[in-house]
Design a protein around this motif. Structure first.
Motif, PDB file in Angstrom:
ATOM      1  N   ASP B 141      -0.051  10.089  -6.941  1.00 15.49           N
ATOM      2  CA  ASP B 141       0.446  11.418  -7.217  1.00 15.49           C
ATOM      3  C   ASP B 141       2.306  10.812  -6.900  1.00 15.49           C
ATOM      4  O   ASP B 141       3.075  11.602  -7.251  1.00 15.49           O
ATOM      5  N   GLU B 142       2.203   9.612  -5.906  1.00 18.52           N
ATOM      6  CA  GLU B 142       3.296   8.779  -6.225  1.00 18.52           C
ATOM      7  C   GLU B 142       3.376   7.735  -7.054  1.00 18.52           C
ATOM      8  O   GLU B 142       5.028   7.430  -7.065  1.00 18.52           O
ATOM      9  N   GLY B 143       2.672   7.790  -7.807  1.00 25.32           N
ATOM     10  CA  GLY B 143       2.693   6.575  -9.333  1.00 25.32           C
ATOM     11  C   GLY B 143       1.526   5.274  -9.174  1.00 25.32           C
ATOM     12  O   GLY B 143       0.884   5.631  -8.612  1.00 25.32           O
ATOM     13  N   ARG B 144       2.239   4.539 -10.418  1.00 21.77           N
ATOM     14  CA  ARG B 144       0.477   3.503 -10.356  1.00 21.77           C
ATOM     15  C   ARG B 144       0.937   2.686  -9.387  1.00 21.77           C
ATOM     16  O   ARG B 144      -0.220   2.064  -8.810  1.00 21.77           O
ATOM     17  N   ALA B 145       2.249   1.986  -8.745  1.00 21.13           N
ATOM     18  CA  ALA B 145       2.293   0.906  -8.208  1.00 21.13           C
ATOM     19  C   ALA B 145       1.232   1.611  -6.499  1.00 21.13           C
ATOM     20  O   ALA B 145       0.690   0.648  -6.131  1.00 21.13           O
ATOM     21  N   ALA B 183       4.666  -0.305   2.102  1.00 25.93           N
ATOM     22  CA  ALA B 183       4.424   0.468   0.322  1.00 25.93           C
ATOM     23  C   ALA B 183       5.136   1.608   0.239  1.00 25.93           C
ATOM     24  O   ALA B 183       6.245   1.996  -0.127  1.00 25.93           O
ATOM     25  N   GLY B 184       5.352   2.537   1.338  1.00 26.70           N
ATOM     26  CA  GLY B 184       6.070   3.888   1.751  1.00 26.70           C
ATOM     27  C   GLY B 184       7.133   3.726   2.098  1.00 26.70           C
ATOM     28  O   GLY B 184       7.994   4.492   1.330  1.00 26.70           O
ATOM     29  N   TRP B 185       8.154   2.153   2.948  1.00 25.38           N
ATOM     30  CA  TRP B 185       9.131   2.193   2.679  1.00 25.38           C
ATOM     31  C   TRP B 185      10.297   1.789   1.501  1.00 25.38           C
ATOM     32  O   TRP B 185      11.026   2.652   0.930  1.00 25.38           O
ATOM     33  N   LEU B 186       9.644   0.822   0.954  1.00 26.19           N
ATOM     34  CA  LEU B 186       9.315  -0.046  -0.356  1.00 26.19           C
ATOM     35  C   LEU B 186      10.088   1.497  -1.669  1.00 26.19           C
ATOM     36  O   LEU B 186      10.603   1.012  -1.933  1.00 26.19           O
ATOM     37  N   GLY B 187       8.946   2.159  -1.513  1.00 30.77           N
ATOM     38  CA  GLY B 187       8.615   3.548  -2.592  1.00 30.77           C
ATOM     39  C   GLY B 187      10.148   4.358  -2.071  1.00 30.77           C
ATOM     40  O   GLY B 187      10.293   4.267  -3.493  1.00 30.77           O
ATOM     41  N   ARG B 188      10.219   4.647  -1.386  1.00 28.04           N
ATOM     42  CA  ARG B 188      11.954   5.439  -0.526  1.00 28.04           C
ATOM     43  C   ARG B 188      12.545   4.436  -0.990  1.00 28.04           C
ATOM     44  O   ARG B 188      14.022   5.021  -2.028  1.00 28.04           O
ATOM     45  N   LYS B 189      13.319   3.668  -1.543  1.00 29.57           N
ATOM     46  CA  LYS B 189      13.587   2.503  -1.539  1.00 29.57           C
ATOM     47  C   LYS B 189      14.338   2.430  -3.390  1.00 29.57           C
ATOM     48  O   LYS B 189      15.421   2.510  -3.381  1.00 29.57           O
ATOM     49  N   GLN B 190      13.123   1.733  -3.080  1.00 31.31           N
ATOM     50  CA  GLN B 190      13.286   1.892  -5.207  1.00 31.31           C
ATOM     51  C   GLN B 190      13.364   3.588  -5.544  1.00 31.31           C
ATOM     52  O   GLN B 190      13.971   3.438  -6.796  1.00 31.31           O
ATOM     53  N   GLY B 191      12.985   4.720  -5.175  1.00 33.55           N
ATOM     54  CA  GLY B 191      13.123   5.808  -5.684  1.00 33.55           C
ATOM     55  C   GLY B 191      14.107   6.782  -4.853  1.00 33.55           C
ATOM     56  O   GLY B 191      15.701   6.162  -5.334  1.00 33.55           O
TER      57      GLY B 191
END
Lengths: 173, 191
Positions: B141-145, B183-191
């Motif tokens: 649900d958060e994306g492909r990566a 991964a969660g932290w990086l995902g937030r930085k990008q989003g």
């Protein structure tokens, strides 16, 4: 010769760094069967089965294993070991809320990552147990049948195990 | 009727002795006793406590007992709840194991186990799927990566065990957690 203090430590460690009733299975098998030869795959498989049948969480399978491995002392030591980690929920609750709980992506990610890696380890450990028990047409059939029955949601787990016991007694002697 | 430590102990002893069929039965009986029949805990409190206990170390239901016991009757309630849930079931488990140990060499017992052990493993595999699939769904649900990271983590855990690695499982789990956190932290930085 089984050192009860070491056994306590191993059971405590396995419980402390896993979650769920069978989450400690990979570590327990690793420490008792592979590294020390204190238990056999057959004993682990049998105690998992007992854990499914007896009342309470199926995590009590390690108490059954403790008895098989080291009698009443093993069972007692294991019971003590598994009763301690759940107390940490009080700390976990405080930490979880202080870190922002489910709203913090890193906290959420940590919990999820732990669960995912653990899930993979758990599944393969189960398959290895099956191989150790004996991989033949009968065992594959019984495994597949129990999976199908539990997924159907029509047959409760206890009934599935009773059916398997009956089928084993009648067909596999 | 207010929950005193003794009443909490009594309730959990009763649940502990009756809940044949594993965690699902225990959970149901706890909810029935504490929420439905006695009203000591609200449905919402029960659900939130249970969700948090999914990440509790060790047996989740014991953690749930500790949390709910404390909420109802303080530290003594927590102790009573844990002892109540643990004691009868541990005793019955030891008893049944002793029985098994007596009969395990009998041909009939071996035949029974030839059926029960694979069935237990089948149940375990379904449990593994049930606890892992929702996590993969969250990743998807958060994306492909994130999904690939999730699949990778499952595969990593599986591979370490399959390869018979000398690396203790604990490090696999913590490593998985750390990668997930990153991964969660990086995902937030990008989003």
């Amino acid at each position: 010769m089984i050192d009860p203090l070491l056994y306590f430590y191993l059971m405590l460690k396995a419980s402390l760094f896993s979650t769920g009733g069978m989450g400690n299975l990979p570590a327990v098998r690793d420490d008792l069967v592979l590294r020390r030869g204190w238990a056999s795959d057959e004993q682990i498989a049998a105690s998992l089965s007992v854990g499914q049948i007896t009342p309470g969480p199926n995590g009590l399978w390690v108490v059954s294993l403790g008895f098989l491995v080291d009698g009443l002392r093993g069972a007692l030591v294991t019971t003590l070991a598994i009763s301690l980690p759940p107390l940490l929920i009080l700390l976990v609750e405080r930490l979880f809320h202080r870190l922002g709980g489910d709203d913090h992506p890193a906290v959420r990610g940590f919990v999820r990552g732990l669960g995912l890696a653990g899930g993979g380890a758990f599944a393969v450990t189960l398959i290895r147990l099956l191989v150790g028990h004996g991989l033949d047409a009968a065992s594959v059939f019984f495994t597949a049948a129990s999976i199908a029955l539990v997924l159907s949601r029509r047959v409760p787990p206890v009934a599935i195990l009773l059916l398997a016991a009956l089928a084993g007694a009648l067909l596999l002697r | 009727m207010t929950p005193t430590p003794l009443r909490v102990l009594g309730t959990f002893l009763s649940v502990g002795a009756q809940s044949f069929g594993g965690g699902a039965t225990t959970q149901f009986l706890l909810h029935d006793a504490l929420v439905t029949r006695r009203g000591w805990i609200t449905n919402d409190e029960f659900a939130r406590a249970f969700a948090l206990c999914r990440i509790a170390p060790g047996i989740n239901l014991f953690a749930l007992a500790v949390l709910l016991g404390r909420r109802m009757a303080g530290p003594a309630g927590a102790a009573g709840a844990l002892v109540g849930l643990l004691l009868p079931s541990a005793l019955i488990t030891v008893g049944l194991t002793a029985l098994y140990a007596q009969v395990q060499d009998f041909v009939l017992a071996k035949a029974i186990l030839r059926g029960v052990v694979p069935a237990t493993i089948g149940l375990g595999l379904v449990t593994a799927y049930q606890v892992t699939a929702p996590l993969l769904k969250q990743s998807r649900d958060e994306g492909r990566a994130p999904l690939w990271v999730g699949v990778g983590l499952v595969a990593a855990g599986a591979t370490v065990v399959a390869a018979g690695s000398r690396l203790p499982i604990v490090f696999v789990l913590i490593g998985g957690g750390v990668i997930g956190a990153l991964a969660g932290w990086l995902g937030r930085k990008q989003g």
